[in-house]
Design a protein around this motif. Sequence first.
Motif, mmCIF file in Angstrom:
data_model
loop_
_atom_site.group_PDB
_atom_site.id
_atom_site.type_symbol
_atom_site.label_atom_id
_atom_site.label_comp_id
_atom_site.label_asym_id
_atom_site.label_seq_id
_atom_site.Cartn_x
_atom_site.Cartn_y
_atom_site.Cartn_z
ATOM 1 N N ALA A 392 0.705 -1.566 -0.094
ATOM 2 C CA ALA A 392 -0.338 0.404 -0.071
ATOM 3 C C ALA A 392 1.056 1.381 0.294
ATOM 4 N N GLU A 393 0.087 2.171 -1.174
ATOM 5 C CA GLU A 393 1.309 3.382 -0.814
ATOM 6 C C GLU A 393 1.104 4.298 0.149
ATOM 7 N N LEU A 394 1.040 5.017 0.755
ATOM 8 C CA LEU A 394 0.613 6.013 1.359
ATOM 9 C C LEU A 394 0.942 7.354 1.432
ATOM 10 N N LEU A 395 1.947 7.663 0.434
ATOM 11 C CA LEU A 395 2.029 9.064 -0.559
ATOM 12 C C LEU A 395 2.490 9.067 -1.455
ATOM 13 N N SER A 400 -7.039 11.905 -9.315
ATOM 14 C CA SER A 400 -8.292 12.031 -8.910
ATOM 15 C C SER A 400 -9.047 10.863 -8.323
ATOM 16 N N ALA A 401 -8.344 9.448 -8.306
ATOM 17 C CA ALA A 401 -8.893 8.574 -7.755
ATOM 18 C C ALA A 401 -7.745 8.068 -6.200
ATOM 19 N N LEU A 402 -7.023 8.513 -6.768
ATOM 20 C CA LEU A 402 -5.672 8.510 -5.133
ATOM 21 C C LEU A 402 -5.324 10.095 -4.619
ATOM 22 N N ASN A 403 -6.807 10.974 -3.970
ATOM 23 C CA ASN A 403 -6.628 12.429 -3.758
ATOM 24 C C ASN A 403 -6.073 12.852 -2.995
ATOM 25 N N VAL A 428 -2.244 14.129 6.011
ATOM 26 C CA VAL A 428 -2.572 13.505 5.406
ATOM 27 C C VAL A 428 -3.027 12.734 6.345
ATOM 28 N N LYS A 429 -4.634 12.604 6.144
ATOM 29 C CA LYS A 429 -5.757 11.427 7.054
ATOM 30 C C LYS A 429 -5.629 10.048 5.921
ATOM 31 N N ILE A 430 -5.269 8.886 6.042
ATOM 32 C CA ILE A 430 -5.098 7.514 5.049
ATOM 33 C C ILE A 430 -6.414 7.135 4.955
ATOM 34 N N SER A 788 -10.211 2.448 -9.718
ATOM 35 C CA SER A 788 -11.054 3.653 -10.057
ATOM 36 C C SER A 788 -12.617 4.539 -8.704
ATOM 37 N N SER A 789 -12.578 5.255 -9.678
ATOM 38 C CA SER A 789 -13.901 6.163 -8.738
ATOM 39 C C SER A 789 -15.424 6.311 -10.244
ATOM 40 N N ASN A 790 -15.455 7.295 -9.377
ATOM 41 C CA ASN A 790 -16.568 7.932 -9.903
ATOM 42 C C ASN A 790 -16.258 9.255 -11.133
#
Length: 1019
Positions: A392-395, A400-403, A428-430, A788-790
């Motif tokens: 998992a990449e925290l930064l 748009s998907a990883l904002n 930043v909150k994950i 993916s996201s909306n």
Amino acid sequence: MGLLVTANGEILNAVNKFIYIGSTLSRAVYGNDEVDTRVATASSAFGRLQKKLWERRIKLHTKLKVSRVLMLTPRLALWLVTAAALLGLCGGGWAARVNKHKPWIETTYHGIVTENDNTVLLDPPLIALDKDAPLRFAGEICGFKIHGQNVPFDAVVVDKSTGEGIIRSKEKLDCELQKDYTFTIQAYDCGKGPDGANTKKSHKATVHIQVNDVNEYAPIFKEKSYKATVIEGKKYDNILKVEAVDADCSPQFSQICSYEIVTPDVPFIIDKDGYIKNTEKLSYGKEPQYKLTVTAYDCGKRRATEDVLVKISIKPTCKPGWQGWNKRIEYEPGTGSLALFPNIHLETCDEAITSIQATVELETSHIGKGCDRDTYSEKALHRLCGASSGTAELLPPPSSALNWTMGLPTDNGHDSDQVFEFNGTQAVKIPEGVVSVNVKEPFMISVWMRHGPGDREKETILCNSDKTEMNRHHYSLYVHNCRLVFLFRQDPSEEKSYKPAEFHWKLNQVCDKEWHHYVLNVEFPSVTLYVDGVSYDPFPVTEDYPLHPSKIETQLVVGACWQGGELHMAQFFRGNLAGLMIRSGKLENKKVIDCLYTCKEGLDLQVTDSKGLKIQANPSQSVLTLEGDDLERFDKAMQHISYLNSRQFPTPGIRRLQITSTVKCFNEDACMSIPLVDGYVMVLQPEEPKISLSGINHFARAASEFESAEGVSLFPELRIISTITREVEQDTDGDEDPTVQESLVSEEIMHNLDTCEITVLGEELNPDQESLEVDMARLQQKGIEMSSSNLGVVITGVDTMASYEEVLHLVRYRNWHASTSVLDRKFKLVCSELNGRYVSNEFKVEVSVIHTADPVEHANHIAAQPQFVHPVHHSFVDLSGHNLASPHPFSVVPSTATVVIVVCVSFLVFMIILGVFRIRAAHQRTMRDQDTGKENEMDWDDSALTITVNPMETYEDQHSSEEEEEEEEEEESEDGEEEDDITSAESESSEEEEGEPEEDQQNVNRQQQLEWDDSTLSY
């Protein structure tokens, strides 16, 4: 009683032999006594001349003349003639039958022959004697025979009666090839008669012949030129030595007896051995360099064929230090390793040294995260290095998907090497679901960090704490007083006993303001920290009780720690972070850790002979230390130090370069001070690639295709290419022509991509009725991930452009309510490499739904353009044939109001076109009556016209009303007038559809009616 003979009254006694007039007469008729007497007399005469003639240094030919005089006196000749006459009176036949003795010669001969002569001078002369003399044949010498292999001599009889002979060479002799020869020789008489029967041979005598040299070669210098460097203000006993050689074989002509400086008025002299020295102190200011011409003479006074040039350079007063290096060194990307100091050498001013130590340092701390590395996303780098999946990449880079990292300031000054800055106020909150760590299993945390000396407060890098009600920290990684601390509280379900809870590492790297790579492997109760690939064990380790059981959710934060009881952030971090990753289930191995840390640039040293040298390098290859005691070998090692950058597109800019040196002499720690070498490597700007996306930018499909399980492919004909632009130099002879411009050539190259982002333009996707889908199994096979996201889809992972093309062909858009909604969707595709360093063009795609009352299958569906035919369903209408090259895509039937307006306008335009057709037809009939010449002059010039027939017109004729057919035709005509840029490829495609054998006659007739009849029109 015998006969008495008296003379003058005296009785003469009878004797066997007596001497008469110098000759010995005997009872025997053979004459042996006379021969013996003569030989004895000659030997006695020769013996008396041993000291006076033979052993004195008298020329050989003089000795030969004396011997001839002694041997061949007139009396001896008279005796031989008389003996021959007497023997002849006795009958030649009898003499011929006598050959009792062998010829006689000396046992050893010594001869001399000159290279350019063929006659050998022998000592003693070559004379064969025979006791059968003066008998004819038996007493004569007929020849000499030489024994030996490849002897270049032969022996010739000069006089048969006297036995005199000579030795001469059969070929030209060369002293340089062979100086002397040794062989044996025999003499043989003429036998009993003229037929040479019963010849007798003498014993074999040894002949030694020496070849005398001729001064045929001139001296030649061993070198074409000589160079030397001296320091001003000193007189030298020996500056340098020149040396010449002579190819002659004798010492007289092969030795060099003298050298001479031909150049006049120079402060130098040369001795007979070729050593040059100065006659006065030299000054650099007076003359920085002297050029001398030197010649040589052999002992035969022959001069060298070519004189030699000697250059003596004058150096100013010696100053110890490194010489022969350049301050600026340019590195062109993609050229491999580059020697940094190809001509460097250490000047010690003739001091006797015992050891040298030099440290070469390449400063790259200002480049990226400490040096030039691949700037792919950290997640992609983990995959390239062979790390396990599920990281998992925290930064992550903001998208748009990883904002969640959009609010953090980033450092974009290092060619998109993603670096986030924390100034003590940001965190930043994950989001939930990004990280799922099971504390009962091993897990790993890795991060790039740059941190300087801070306050005494805690600065949290990563913290997982209670979301509400309480302030408990479940696990966290923080910095405190230049210590790196990892807090890990046990699961509340564990037994209530003290267990390790805090792991401390006191490290200088934590506060040195430099980039370092940290990897934390947690396999409780063991925790191992790797810093720049080097492992460290914690000290000290404090223990604590497990947490109390609770049902409170946790919150993961980067850059601070969330206080759930007070609902605010605390313990903010001050510094830079990058590549913060966490993975549960498997630890990182040492090979992966080294791969993640390894720089793509650094110093390299390849030395074939490292004897007596100690070479050390740090893990990042930025510092190289050499130590040795041989100055020459040390200089060669320094000359082989090179800079290497293995990136295809390295980060351009300056890399500082320094050499610090220490020299030790006998009984001294440091006998001289070597100045610091300060230079830099300039990495030139690489030729930036241009990533181009192309394909179908607008199409329409039937609603049933959008509603199907497979959906509609968004990028069916997508092509991804990358090109670089190079300057091509013009071929010009002589001076440059200012009017000639440099030409640019585009060249296609292959490289990787790491991100492609599909963004929805306009309203977000409605998850209740539409989605973007990809075959995840195919993606996992390639090691590519998708989020993916909306708002769209982000595809990540380092792979080739061809693989990304294949993946993007799999992206499909679904809308399971397309038949009940008027759909006009737009999407944007952007691909990039190296974490956004190189970005492609924005490729936009517009999709539309074709609303049909009752779409039916038709046998002629293959007439549609193949690039728009769906591989499974054939019941839709394709309206994209005329948009293949259109730069301005348009929508087909976007709304009901638009349809009504288009129908009205299309009908009006259609009536106008029909009127034009009729006018042209009437005019055509009129022009047919005119002659051919007149007709040719009045031809309509249609070369600038491009008439395109709608490929959907046939389909509409068969499946729609006449009114709908006219509307489609008018739309095509109107679009052609507005765009006026239909390509020839589209026209050809339309013509191919018109020529299909399955097309009915009605469509053919209609096609002919729509063609322009320009025969009746005039200008």
